[in-house]
Design a protein around this motif. Structure first.
Motif, PDB file in Angstrom:
ATOM      1  N   LYS A   1      47.785  36.496  49.459  1.00  0.00           N
ATOM      2  CA  LYS A   1      46.346  36.702  49.250  1.00  0.00           C
ATOM      3  C   LYS A   1      45.724  37.450  50.423  1.00  0.00           C
ATOM      4  O   LYS A   1      44.923  38.358  50.240  1.00  0.00           O
ATOM      5  CB  LYS A   1      45.639  35.358  49.112  1.00  0.00           C
ATOM      6  CG  LYS A   1      45.676  34.769  47.724  1.00  0.00           C
ATOM      7  CD  LYS A   1      44.872  33.489  47.772  1.00  0.00           C
ATOM      8  CE  LYS A   1      44.591  32.950  46.397  1.00  0.00           C
ATOM      9  NZ  LYS A   1      43.812  31.694  46.495  1.00  0.00           N
TER      10      LYS A   1
ATOM     11  N   CYS B   1      43.830  40.984  50.269  1.00  0.00           N
ATOM     12  CA  CYS B   1      42.380  40.985  50.484  1.00  0.00           C
ATOM     13  C   CYS B   1      41.949  42.270  51.197  1.00  0.00           C
ATOM     14  O   CYS B   1      42.458  42.587  52.270  1.00  0.00           O
ATOM     15  CB  CYS B   1      41.997  39.769  51.322  1.00  0.00           C
ATOM     16  SG  CYS B   1      40.265  39.700  51.750  1.00  0.00           S
TER      17      CYS B   1
ATOM     18  N   THR C   1      39.249  39.818  47.059  1.00  0.00           N
ATOM     19  CA  THR C   1      38.845  39.027  48.223  1.00  0.00           C
ATOM     20  C   THR C   1      39.565  37.689  48.167  1.00  0.00           C
ATOM     21  O   THR C   1      39.597  37.039  47.126  1.00  0.00           O
ATOM     22  CB  THR C   1      37.321  38.782  48.228  1.00  0.00           C
ATOM     23  OG1 THR C   1      36.954  38.134  47.008  1.00  0.00           O
ATOM     24  CG2 THR C   1      36.548  40.078  48.360  1.00  0.00           C
ATOM     25  N   CYS C   2      40.173  37.279  49.291  1.00  0.00           N
ATOM     26  CA  CYS C   2      41.029  36.082  49.266  1.00  0.00           C
ATOM     27  C   CYS C   2      40.229  34.787  49.358  1.00  0.00           C
ATOM     28  O   CYS C   2      40.706  33.736  48.985  1.00  0.00           O
ATOM     29  CB  CYS C   2      42.054  36.150  50.391  1.00  0.00           C
ATOM     30  SG  CYS C   2      41.348  35.966  52.051  1.00  0.00           S
TER      31      CYS C   2
ATOM     32  N   CYS D   1      36.381  38.120  54.521  1.00  0.00           N
ATOM     33  CA  CYS D   1      35.664  37.204  53.633  1.00  0.00           C
ATOM     34  C   CYS D   1      34.605  36.439  54.415  1.00  0.00           C
ATOM     35  O   CYS D   1      33.545  36.109  53.886  1.00  0.00           O
ATOM     36  CB  CYS D   1      36.649  36.262  52.945  1.00  0.00           C
ATOM     37  SG  CYS D   1      37.735  37.161  51.810  1.00  0.00           S
TER      38      CYS D   1
END
Ligand SMILES: [Zn+2]
Ligand SMILES: [Zn+2]
Length: 343
Positions: free
Chosen positions: A74, A78, A99-100, A108
């Protein structure tokens, strides 16, 4: 679960006018850590973008080491592909492919901190107007003990709860926001601080507040208190700890493991009458400049005029790794017909 929805709510701060990015004056804060973040503000966008990439790579490596393959994946995806709306000199908007949402992800975190600012700044302004209160930035610290991060956070939050029950606190402060900041010293001891934006009803003697904090903690009277002149800058300062709870570049596998165990710990909250005020506060009631800018950026598409120079915007696709270099180009290009100076 893997999702690749196109997130449209990441809007570059670059569209904000210079005035709203003004840094807090050096005297506003006494604290080392705050001074450190002021230094961070002075770094160029390209430097900061490069550091975010390095932080993510470091976190992904640690995650792989812990067998957290999904998290590593992830983090790597991202912001790996970006749609950048630019005039060539300015960046009006950045839309990432994915977006993680990981708490320690710096990309984020930036978005989360912007969301908090958009949510609470109008409410803070409304609250100050309505109640004729003035904002202060209070940093509460506690003595160091051999304990883990979770215990350290619980201890300071419990002390803060006791502080709020005291008559002194109720008499002088009408609520506000709190955020947690974690640091760790060379000896591996956790230092947890509470950053509070408090709305003060009237002036009080800081020595009295020290006594109150000592009574609430049992062993600490160390705190910093400074008036906030610009509430937008003050809020930006404290939400920074939400997006950047700790120095991740000095972070080891054990730290990550411990952090993963914290999952649902709250890092930011409201208290007192401000908390109730926020519940009833309608976002549509405000005409806050920042909120408007954010909506403005949201509406920008290819062909629109650049908010900073009026040149047409175009959509540039690039990988996340190319962003620092692109920032470098925009930083070195000659200033265009930048919006009329305000003075
Ligand atoms: Zn992320
Ligand atoms: Zn431009």
């Amino acid at each position: 679960m893997i999702q690749s929805a196109l997130s449209t709510d990441l809007i570059s701060f670059d569209t904000l006018p210079a005035a709203s990015q003004s840094k807090p004056s050096p005297q506003t804060y006494l604290d080392n850590r705050v001074t450190k973040s002021q230094r961070e503000n002075k770094r160029t966008r390209s430097q900061r973008a490069r550091e975010r990439l390095q932080t993510k790579e470091h976190l992904a490596r640690l995650a792989v080491g812990l067998g957290e393959v999904e998290l590593a994946d992830k983090l790597q995806r991202c912001h790996s592909r970006l749609s950048v709306l630019t005039c060539g000199r300015h960046i009006a908007r950045i839309i990432p492919n994915f977006t993680c949402e990981f708490r320690l992800c710096p990309d984020c975190g930036r978005r989360r901190s912007r969301k908090l600012q958009n949510k609470y700044l109008p409410a803070m302004r409304g609250f100050m107007l309505h109640h004729k209160v003035t904002p202060v930035h209070l940093v509460l610290t506690q003595t160091h003990r051999k304990e883990n991060r979770k215990q350290s956070a619980k201890r300071i939050k419990d002390s803060f709860t006791r502080l709020q029950r005291r008559g002194f606190w109720k008499e002088y402060l009408k609520g506000g926001t709190w955020s947690l900041e974690f640091t760790k010293d060379k000896n591996g001891l956790h230092h947890t601080h509470l950053h509070i934006i408090g709305f003060r009803r009237k002036f009080f003697d800081i020595e009295l507040l020290r006594d109150e904090w000592l009574a609430a903690t049992g062993d600490s009277h160390v705190l910093n208190l400074k008036p906030i002149k610009d509430i937008a800058a003050g809020l930006r300062e404290v939400v920074k700890y939400v997006s950047k709870p700790l120095d991740i570049r000095r972070f080891g596998a054990d730290d990550l493991r411990e952090f993963l165990g914290l999952k649902n710990m709250r890092m930011f909250g409201t208290f007192g009458e401000f908390r109730d005020f926020c519940k009833g506060f309608e976002l549509s009631d405000n005409n806050d400049a920042m909120f408007e800018l954010e909506s403005l950026a949201r509406d920008l598409v290819e062909g629109c005029a650049c908010p900073q120079c009026n040149e047409p915007l175009f959509d540039l696709r690039m990988s996340g790794k190319e962003l620092p270099q692109f920032y470098e180009q925009t930083e070195s290009s000659p200033p265009g017909k930048v919006r009329r100076s305000s003075h």
